[in-house]
Scaffold this motif. Sequence first.
Motif, PDB file in Angstrom:
ATOM      1  N   ARG A   3       0.829  -1.204   0.000  1.00 10.63           N
ATOM      2  CA  ARG A   3       0.000   0.000   0.000  1.00 10.63           C
ATOM      3  C   ARG A   3       0.872   1.266   0.000  1.00 10.63           C
ATOM      4  O   ARG A   3       0.543   2.262  -0.658  1.00 10.63           O
ATOM      5  N   ASP A   4       1.988   1.240   0.740  1.00  6.80           N
ATOM      6  CA  ASP A   4       2.902   2.385   0.761  1.00  6.80           C
ATOM      7  C   ASP A   4       3.455   2.664  -0.634  1.00  6.80           C
ATOM      8  O   ASP A   4       3.537   3.820  -1.074  1.00  6.80           O
ATOM      9  N   LEU A   5       3.834   1.607  -1.327  1.00  2.68           N
ATOM     10  CA  LEU A   5       4.395   1.742  -2.664  1.00  2.68           C
ATOM     11  C   LEU A   5       3.380   2.334  -3.636  1.00  2.68           C
ATOM     12  O   LEU A   5       3.705   3.235  -4.420  1.00  2.68           O
ATOM     13  N   CYS A   6       2.160   1.833  -3.577  1.00  3.06           N
ATOM     14  CA  CYS A   6       1.128   2.312  -4.490  1.00  3.06           C
ATOM     15  C   CYS A   6       0.722   3.753  -4.180  1.00  3.06           C
ATOM     16  O   CYS A   6       0.461   4.539  -5.092  1.00  3.06           O
ATOM     17  N   THR A   7       0.681   4.094  -2.909  1.00  5.44           N
ATOM     18  CA  THR A   7       0.361   5.471  -2.533  1.00  5.44           C
ATOM     19  C   THR A   7       1.432   6.424  -3.031  1.00  5.44           C
ATOM     20  O   THR A   7       1.133   7.473  -3.613  1.00  5.44           O
ATOM     21  N   GLU A   8       2.696   6.070  -2.817  1.00  3.45           N
ATOM     22  CA  GLU A   8       3.804   6.914  -3.255  1.00  3.45           C
ATOM     23  C   GLU A   8       3.819   7.074  -4.771  1.00  3.45           C
ATOM     24  O   GLU A   8       4.131   8.152  -5.291  1.00  3.45           O
ATOM     25  N   ALA A   9       3.484   6.002  -5.487  1.00  4.09           N
ATOM     26  CA  ALA A   9       3.504   6.021  -6.953  1.00  4.09           C
ATOM     27  C   ALA A   9       2.190   6.506  -7.549  1.00  4.09           C
ATOM     28  O   ALA A   9       2.070   6.577  -8.781  1.00  4.09           O
ATOM     29  N   GLU A  10       1.213   6.837  -6.682  1.00  6.98           N
ATOM     30  CA  GLU A  10      -0.114   7.261  -7.140  1.00  6.98           C
ATOM     31  C   GLU A  10      -0.685   6.223  -8.092  1.00  6.98           C
ATOM     32  O   GLU A  10      -1.162   6.528  -9.201  1.00  6.98           O
ATOM     33  N   ALA A  11      -0.644   4.976  -7.633  1.00  9.93           N
ATOM     34  CA  ALA A  11      -1.107   3.854  -8.452  1.00  9.93           C
ATOM     35  C   ALA A  11      -2.203   3.074  -7.739  1.00  9.93           C
ATOM     36  O   ALA A  11      -2.348   3.151  -6.514  1.00  9.93           O
ATOM     37  N   ASN A  12      -2.974   2.318  -8.501  1.00 12.77           N
ATOM     38  CA  ASN A  12      -3.991   1.427  -7.978  1.00 12.77           C
ATOM     39  C   ASN A  12      -3.354   0.414  -7.033  1.00 12.77           C
ATOM     40  O   ASN A  12      -2.224  -0.030  -7.265  1.00 12.77           O
ATOM     41  N   ILE A  13      -4.045   0.019  -5.977  1.00 16.12           N
ATOM     42  CA  ILE A  13      -3.497  -0.895  -4.982  1.00 16.12           C
ATOM     43  C   ILE A  13      -3.090  -2.238  -5.578  1.00 16.12           C
ATOM     44  O   ILE A  13      -2.225  -2.935  -5.052  1.00 16.12           O
ATOM     45  N   ALA A  14      -3.689  -2.587  -6.726  1.00 12.12           N
ATOM     46  CA  ALA A  14      -3.355  -3.862  -7.370  1.00 12.12           C
ATOM     47  C   ALA A  14      -2.179  -3.731  -8.347  1.00 12.12           C
ATOM     48  O   ALA A  14      -1.776  -4.712  -8.967  1.00 12.12           O
ATOM     49  N   ALA A  15      -1.625  -2.524  -8.470  1.00 16.66           N
ATOM     50  CA  ALA A  15      -0.617  -2.271  -9.505  1.00 16.66           C
ATOM     51  C   ALA A  15       0.656  -3.087  -9.309  1.00 16.66           C
ATOM     52  O   ALA A  15       1.260  -3.544 -10.285  1.00 16.66           O
ATOM     53  N   VAL A  16       1.098  -3.259  -8.063  1.00 16.39           N
ATOM     54  CA  VAL A  16       2.341  -4.004  -7.822  1.00 16.39           C
ATOM     55  C   VAL A  16       2.201  -5.437  -8.312  1.00 16.39           C
ATOM     56  O   VAL A  16       3.062  -5.956  -9.037  1.00 16.39           O
ATOM     57  N   ASN A  17       1.108  -6.100  -7.936  1.00 12.99           N
ATOM     58  CA  ASN A  17       0.896  -7.477  -8.375  1.00 12.99           C
ATOM     59  C   ASN A  17       0.712  -7.555  -9.885  1.00 12.99           C
ATOM     60  O   ASN A  17       1.175  -8.499 -10.534  1.00 12.99           O
ATOM     61  N   TYR A  18       0.031  -6.574 -10.459  1.00 13.96           N
ATOM     62  CA  TYR A  18      -0.240  -6.586 -11.895  1.00 13.96           C
ATOM     63  C   TYR A  18       1.060  -6.488 -12.694  1.00 13.96           C
ATOM     64  O   TYR A  18       1.263  -7.234 -13.657  1.00 13.96           O
ATOM     65  N   HIS A  19       1.932  -5.578 -12.316  1.00 17.87           N
ATOM     66  CA  HIS A  19       3.145  -5.319 -13.089  1.00 17.87           C
ATOM     67  C   HIS A  19       4.318  -6.216 -12.708  1.00 17.87           C
ATOM     68  O   HIS A  19       5.177  -6.494 -13.551  1.00 17.87           O
ATOM     69  N   PHE A  20       4.382  -6.650 -11.443  1.00 13.90           N
ATOM     70  CA  PHE A  20       5.571  -7.378 -10.974  1.00 13.90           C
ATOM     71  C   PHE A  20       5.274  -8.724 -10.331  1.00 13.90           C
ATOM     72  O   PHE A  20       6.203  -9.454 -10.011  1.00 13.90           O
ATOM     73  N   GLY A  21       4.015  -9.024 -10.119  1.00 15.51           N
ATOM     74  CA  GLY A  21       3.655 -10.300  -9.516  1.00 15.51           C
ATOM     75  C   GLY A  21       3.612 -10.285  -8.008  1.00 15.51           C
ATOM     76  O   GLY A  21       2.819 -10.999  -7.395  1.00 15.51           O
ATOM     77  N   SER A  22       4.452  -9.470  -7.394  1.00 13.13           N
ATOM     78  CA  SER A  22       4.519  -9.392  -5.931  1.00 13.13           C
ATOM     79  C   SER A  22       5.456  -8.257  -5.543  1.00 13.13           C
ATOM     80  O   SER A  22       6.127  -7.665  -6.396  1.00 13.13           O
ATOM     81  N   LYS A  23       5.527  -7.991  -4.237  1.00  8.95           N
ATOM     82  CA  LYS A  23       6.495  -7.001  -3.752  1.00  8.95           C
ATOM     83  C   LYS A  23       7.917  -7.479  -4.025  1.00  8.95           C
ATOM     84  O   LYS A  23       8.789  -6.686  -4.394  1.00  8.95           O
ATOM     85  N   GLN A  24       8.149  -8.784  -3.877  1.00 11.58           N
ATOM     86  CA  GLN A  24       9.466  -9.335  -4.174  1.00 11.58           C
ATOM     87  C   GLN A  24       9.824  -9.141  -5.642  1.00 11.58           C
ATOM     88  O   GLN A  24      10.983  -8.868  -5.990  1.00 11.58           O
ATOM     89  N   GLY A  25       8.812  -9.269  -6.517  1.00 16.27           N
ATOM     90  CA  GLY A  25       9.049  -9.066  -7.941  1.00 16.27           C
ATOM     91  C   GLY A  25       9.439  -7.632  -8.254  1.00 16.27           C
ATOM     92  O   GLY A  25      10.312  -7.377  -9.087  1.00 16.27           O
ATOM     93  N   LEU A  26       8.793  -6.678  -7.585  1.00 14.71           N
ATOM     94  CA  LEU A  26       9.150  -5.270  -7.755  1.00 14.71           C
ATOM     95  C   LEU A  26      10.572  -5.025  -7.265  1.00 14.71           C
ATOM     96  O   LEU A  26      11.358  -4.324  -7.930  1.00 14.71           O
ATOM     97  N   TYR A  27      10.906  -5.602  -6.136  1.00 14.71           N
ATOM     98  CA  TYR A  27      12.238  -5.411  -5.561  1.00 14.71           C
ATOM     99  C   TYR A  27      13.306  -5.917  -6.534  1.00 14.71           C
ATOM    100  O   TYR A  27      14.308  -5.237  -6.792  1.00 14.71           O
ATOM    101  N   ALA A  28      13.088  -7.103  -7.102  1.00 19.60           N
ATOM    102  CA  ALA A  28      14.041  -7.658  -8.064  1.00 19.60           C
ATOM    103  C   ALA A  28      14.122  -6.793  -9.315  1.00 19.60           C
ATOM    104  O   ALA A  28      15.206  -6.571  -9.868  1.00 19.60           O
ATOM    105  N   ALA A  29      12.973  -6.282  -9.761  1.00 19.66           N
ATOM    106  CA  ALA A  29      12.938  -5.450 -10.967  1.00 19.66           C
ATOM    107  C   ALA A  29      13.695  -4.141 -10.766  1.00 19.66           C
ATOM    108  O   ALA A  29      14.293  -3.610 -11.711  1.00 19.66           O
ATOM    109  N   ILE A  30      13.669  -3.608  -9.561  1.00 20.73           N
ATOM    110  CA  ILE A  30      14.416  -2.372  -9.268  1.00 20.73           C
ATOM    111  C   ILE A  30      15.902  -2.583  -9.539  1.00 20.73           C
ATOM    112  O   ILE A  30      16.554  -1.766 -10.199  1.00 20.73           O
ATOM    113  N   PHE A  31      16.445  -3.685  -9.054  1.00 20.21           N
ATOM    114  CA  PHE A  31      17.869  -3.960  -9.252  1.00 20.21           C
ATOM    115  C   PHE A  31      18.167  -4.267 -10.707  1.00 20.21           C
ATOM    116  O   PHE A  31      19.136  -3.750 -11.275  1.00 20.21           O
TER     117      PHE A  31
END
Length: 232
Positions: free
Chosen positions: A33-61
């Motif tokens: 929720r913190d990530l989506c709020t900061e990015a001004e994105a839908n709460i489902a956006a992390v799962n939609y684009h990266f599969g999970s919070k872990q997926g987003l973390y890996a994608a950042i690197f």
Amino acid sequence: MSSPPPTSETRDRLIEAGIRLFAEHGFKGVAVRDLCTEAEANIAAVNYHFGSKQGLYAAIFDTTLAADEARFREALATITALAERGRDEPSQLATAVNLYVRNLLGPLTGEERMRWFAVLAIREMAFPGDGFEQIYRRRAEPAQTALTRIVIAARQADTACETDCLQAHALLGMIWSFGIAKAILWKRLDWERYTPERIQTISDIITDLMCRALGIAPDRRPGERADTSTTG
């Protein structure tokens, strides 16, 4: 709840938000929720684009390292070639050290995004997590190998020993300190930021200290301007 549209803008905003929030709070300290709020994105956006919070973390690197991969590898190849030539031409070793310092110092003192990523990378090196292997394989190990090549060339050796690796690690720490401990430096010198002039001074000082530690004559003393004249 409907899924967010598959826009690259949303994905990019999540990566940007993740770099800063994970750097500040660590992986466990950041909620989806913190990530989506900061990015001004839908709460489902992390799962939609990266599969999970872990997926987003890996994608950042992966995304951040890939963006600078070609430049980084090219710089290390040049540094290694200079180190090899430095066995016969000592001045080439000083050039290799100077190029090494400038290339490693840049991300620690550069644009805001890269400064945040440097903090995140340092966090991973201090407390290895899901991003550690990428940092080690794609940045730390190649960087340490290149500096170790300079160390063994300076002592006219053919292969590295444990002491060479330890010396390279210690020398690299001089560069890292300007990212890890910048708050101490800024407070001590009453700085609010790194300016291009300050970064140049820092680069010159580190280069001089590293050359002295390795018994290499620096190409110039700290504070001296590089010779930009040309010959016909």
